[in-house]
Design an enzyme around this catalytic site. Structure first.
Site, PDB file in Angstrom:
ATOM      1  N   HIS B  36      15.611 -11.187   6.515  1.00 40.51           N
ATOM      2  CA  HIS B  36      14.219 -11.089   6.952  1.00 40.51           C
ATOM      3  C   HIS B  36      14.055 -11.611   8.374  1.00 40.51           C
ATOM      4  O   HIS B  36      13.320 -11.040   9.179  1.00 40.51           O
ATOM      5  CB  HIS B  36      13.296 -11.838   5.989  1.00 40.51           C
ATOM      6  CG  HIS B  36      12.889 -11.010   4.815  1.00 40.51           C
ATOM      7  ND1 HIS B  36      13.699 -10.847   3.719  1.00 40.51           N
ATOM      8  CD2 HIS B  36      11.777 -10.260   4.584  1.00 40.51           C
ATOM      9  CE1 HIS B  36      13.097 -10.045   2.851  1.00 40.51           C
ATOM     10  NE2 HIS B  36      11.928  -9.672   3.349  1.00 40.51           N
ATOM     11  N   LYS B 101      11.274 -13.339  -7.775  1.00 41.35           N
ATOM     12  CA  LYS B 101      10.846 -14.208  -8.875  1.00 41.35           C
ATOM     13  C   LYS B 101       9.873 -15.257  -8.370  1.00 41.35           C
ATOM     14  O   LYS B 101      10.013 -15.758  -7.266  1.00 41.35           O
ATOM     15  CB  LYS B 101      12.039 -14.863  -9.582  1.00 41.35           C
ATOM     16  CG  LYS B 101      12.734 -15.951  -8.791  1.00 41.35           C
ATOM     17  CD  LYS B 101      13.748 -16.659  -9.657  1.00 41.35           C
ATOM     18  CE  LYS B 101      14.614 -17.602  -8.848  1.00 41.35           C
ATOM     19  NZ  LYS B 101      14.010 -18.928  -8.631  1.00 41.35           N
TER      20      LYS B 101
END
Lengths: 279, 172
Positions: B36, B101
């Site tokens: 990222h 998650k």
């Protein structure tokens, strides 16, 4: 005096690391099965079924039970009658870790904290040594994932806050972690000591078997009360709401300063992987 | 149990409700912390990304190496909240959704709603099971990041739960 070749330590750490990466501890698996049985929430039940099936698949295919094969935490209790020969202890431990992470097809997750460049072999391990009586070496091997490690906290409470303050700190840590550390968690707590030893006590606490109570009745009472309040939070498996948010709370205690009450809360996810060997 | 085939059209996305259990099949790509950071360096410098973002599903994950004869090693989700500062921009750029998650920020939930996207929660800790749901894996960018590189994965019956739906509802 007993002479122990450090190669023996390297080989032992290697075997422990290979086994730990794939297998949950029997006490963790038992606790997960029990949590599954009493779960009433639909999504949480589905999550438990997935986890129990995963543990089975990992075992059958000999592949890591979780892809976060962790940072290797290695605790060595070394008898003071032991003489270590043939190389440095830390080199031996790291050699065992390095070979296991390569041969086991484990993920290498250790990096420089600033540049974030991966060391490529999952070393160095976090190594703790204690000198104890005797001529044996007890090795505890814990591959620690960081989804849960990131949610850990250390509080420097005021002595007046007492037992209620300790329980409050434990419950608050689990509550603020919410769904992020892969609940149901296993909570390791250090009470007392200094800033540094308190954190180490918390880490040692999660090397105890899930469900094993502290032999001190007052500490055991803190464990059970904290567990009760954590499970009343209703976060549940994966944060999907449910009856079990923690599989257990394990506290280790040490004397502290008259002015302080350190409490360290080390969160372990539901993948409890821990090996113990004596050389 | 809802069976989903990727890519998802907006009609299918709109039919998904937080809490639905799904089995996902199709192509997804991994990206976690370092990937990222790299993606955002590309965006800042105006460089073309080495993969198509439009309608793609990013899986917050970093796999174990594959054993011989297997497509992937263990590959469960990582904690999504660490990607909170990146996700809204990518969703506004056309990303179809994410799998990870745990909770994400309110800004991420807003961006999911705004762009009619979806956030799935995979079951954290089920790495071996997810590794077996991956039938093909190929590193498509940032190979120097090792497990943090971007991998294109072909998955079959990948179990997940709808965590944030496009109406702004959450399972958490």
């Amino acid at each position: 005096m007993r002479i122990v070749n450090t190669k023996k330590i390297a080989d032992t750490v290697y075997k422990m690391a290979l086994h730990a990466g794939v297998n949950l501890t029997p006490s963790c698996l038992k606790a997960l099965n029990e949590a599954h049985e009493i779960e009433s929430g639909e999504a949480a039940k589905f999550a438990y079924e997935t986890l129990l099936q995963n543990a089975k698949v990992a075992c059958e295919k000999n592949m890591p039970v979780c892809q976060d094969t962790g940072m290797a935490v290695v605790m060595l209790e070394i008898g003071q009658e032991v003489f270590l020969e043939d190389g440095l202890l830390a080199d031996a431990v790291n050699d065992g870790v390095r070979r296991a992470y390569s041969d086991g097809y484990f993920r290498k997750s250790v990096c420089n904290p600033i540049t974030r460049v991966n060391t490529g072999d999952n070393t160095p391990a976090a190594i703790h040594t204690e000198i104890v009586a005797g001529d044996k070496i007890k090795i505890t091997y814990l591959p620690k994932g960081f989804g849960s490690e990131n949610m850990s906290k250390l509080y420097m409470l005021k002595p007046a806050q007492g037992v209620e303050g300790i329980i409050g700190a434990i419950v608050e840590t689990v509550k603020s972690a919410g769904s992020r550390p892969c609940p149901p968690v296993y909570v390791g707590v250090g009470i007392g000591g200094s800033f540094d030893t308190c954190a180490y006590l918390a880490k040692k606490a999660i090397t105890r078997e899930v469900g094993e109570k502290n032999p001190d009745k007052v500490i055991a009472e803190i464990e059970s009360e904290a567990l009760k309040r954590i499970n009343a939070l209703g976060i549940g498996c994966q944060g999907f709401h449910g009856n079990t948010t923690a599989l257990g709370v394990s506290c280790e205690c040490a004397p502290t300063h008259i002015a302080g009450l350190p409490v360290a809360v080390n969160i372990q996810c539901h993948c409890v992987r821990c090996e113990k060997e004596i050389i | 149990m809802i069976k989903l085939t990727l890519p998802l059209d907006k009609k299918t996305v709109k039919s998904l409700k937080a809490g639905d259990s799904v089995l996902i099949s199709g192509t997804i790509m991994t990206a976690r912390d370092c990937a990222h950071k790299r993606i955002f360096e590309y965006i800042k410098e105006g460089k073309k990304l080495p993969f198509e973002l439009k309608d793609a599903i990013i899986y917050y994950a970093g796999p174990c190496p594959a054993k011989p004869g297997m497509a992937s090693g263990s590959c469960g989700p990582t904690t999504s909240t660490r990607m909170d500062s990146f996700a809204p921009t990518l969703l506004d750029m056309g990303l179809g959704g994410m799998i990870g998650k745990g909770e994400m920020s309110g800004e991420v939930r807003e961006a999911i709603k705004r762009n009619t996207c979806v956030y799935f929660a995979a079951i954290g800790g089920a790495g071996a099971l997810y590794g077996n749901a991956i039938k093909k894996s190929e590193c498509i960018a940032f190979a120097d990041l090792l497990s943090e590189a971007v991998y294109r994965l072909e998955v079959v019956d990948f179990p997940a739960v709808v965590a944030y739906d496009c109406d702004g509802n959450s399972i958490y």
